[in-house]
Design a protein around this motif. Sequence first.
Motif, short mmCIF file in Angstrom:
data_model
loop_
_atom_site.label_atom_id
_atom_site.label_comp_id
_atom_site.label_asym_id
_atom_site.label_seq_id
_atom_site.Cartn_x
_atom_site.Cartn_y
_atom_site.Cartn_z
N ALA A 264 0.79 -1.08 0.05
CA ALA A 264 -0.17 0.09 0.01
C ALA A 264 0.85 1.27 -0.20
O ALA A 264 2.00 1.29 0.44
N LEU A 265 0.23 2.16 -0.24
CA LEU A 265 0.78 3.59 -0.37
C LEU A 265 -0.06 4.76 0.06
O LEU A 265 -1.39 4.53 0.14
N THR A 266 0.54 5.76 0.58
CA THR A 266 -0.34 6.79 0.86
C THR A 266 0.27 8.19 0.40
O THR A 266 1.48 8.39 0.62
N ILE A 267 -0.37 9.06 -0.19
CA ILE A 267 -0.19 10.28 -0.68
C ILE A 267 -0.82 11.35 0.04
O ILE A 267 -1.90 11.07 0.69
N LEU A 403 5.19 4.10 2.24
CA LEU A 403 5.17 2.90 1.62
C LEU A 403 4.63 2.06 2.96
O LEU A 403 5.31 1.96 3.76
N ASP A 404 3.62 1.18 2.80
CA ASP A 404 3.22 0.42 3.85
C ASP A 404 3.01 -1.10 3.26
O ASP A 404 2.32 -1.57 2.65
N ILE A 405 3.91 -2.11 3.86
CA ILE A 405 3.99 -3.45 3.37
C ILE A 405 3.91 -4.31 4.38
O ILE A 405 4.18 -4.17 5.52
N SER A 406 2.77 -5.33 4.24
CA SER A 406 2.63 -6.62 4.95
C SER A 406 2.57 -7.85 4.33
O SER A 406 1.77 -7.74 3.13
#
Length: 413
Positions: A264-267, A403-406
């Motif tokens: 996932a990503l967040t802007i 960036l959020d990775i799981s």
Amino acid sequence: MSANNTFSSYGSITKSFHWLTALLLISAVLLGLVANDLAHQIESPSFDGSPDVISRAVLLFSLHKTIGIAAFFTAVARIIWALSQPKPGLLHPENKPEALAAEVVHWLLYGAMVATPLTGWIHHAASTGFAPIWWPFGQDLPFVTKSESLSELFSMLHWMSSTTLQITFLLHVAGALKHVVIDRDSTLRRMLPNSGDLPLPPKQQHSALPAVLALVIWSAVLGSGVFLAQQAHDQNGQGADTAQVETAQAPTTGNWQVESGNLALTIQQMGSAVSGEFATWQAEITFDAPDSPGPAGQVAVEIDISSLSLGTVGDQAMGPDYFDTATYPTAQFDAQLEKTGTGYQAVGELRIRDKSQPLILPFTLDINGDSAKMHGQTTVNRLDFDIGKGTQDAGTLGFEVVLDISLTAQKTN
């Protein structure tokens, strides 16, 4: 001129509401049409990322929404006032088909004056990454959650309501012109200032039938909107489900197989967080947990950029000034895995478009037998990868991307 209605004329308050509502709604519709044309231009593959075009689109959408909110409150006040006033009689009640059509259109128009801005407002409140409403009361609505499916539903309902508004408005204007050009009566003059002496309409009774017919038509319009939104959602959902299955089954030469995960990503757009995720990606993981800090393995991740869902700006993100998926369809992260004194980290390079940058991803790892769960988060600067380089204003589009990775993986050998 009296402030209140009579059986033969409209009062000054009704006239003011009528023309103010018309001005606001016409302005909002025209601004929305122009802004939508710019949005289609921005989302097209040929868009060159011009910041002037983007800024113009944001400005027009903010104007459209702000005027729409003003139109909503004006319309509600107008309807409340109308319900408290006597309704001037029709000048030709004996022409029953025309009288019925006129009143049905009148009720449809009342519904459209409320439904069009209200559905747009709910669409705005359920969305992320939007041109803001210019007022001090925030951008959210009570009981409206941030939801892409809810946003899509009310986007469709807004379009259906707006189309109904435009059709009924044109019918209303056509009817008014008929009274002027063909009937040559005082119907239109009753809504103008300083209307002078007006004829007394024949005695008549207003039926509930026009309101009932308008309600039936509105039920069909909104029901069609819900059906079309559900069809679009089902089609998009089927594609996403397929992509997730392909990701989970992707072959690997490593000793750990990814079973599930989120990339996932967040802007930050216009001061609001916009989150999204990639549906299709694969990771080759070689990992052996060391007893002490030091090398722990390696990972190679390939990401299908076109599988990114990013709220209402997903299509724009695929354009030439952003990810440019037509030229650069994938991104790559190759890294060495290391155990540190407090956890783990992946140290390597991230390639997006034709740019590579060093990247360190700290992550936590929970190993239970042959199963492992990891979670990591880091931040990159979009300009390091020439993403949105035409938009240099951080207030419009933030530079930092989270960036959020799981993932959950199973050991294979």
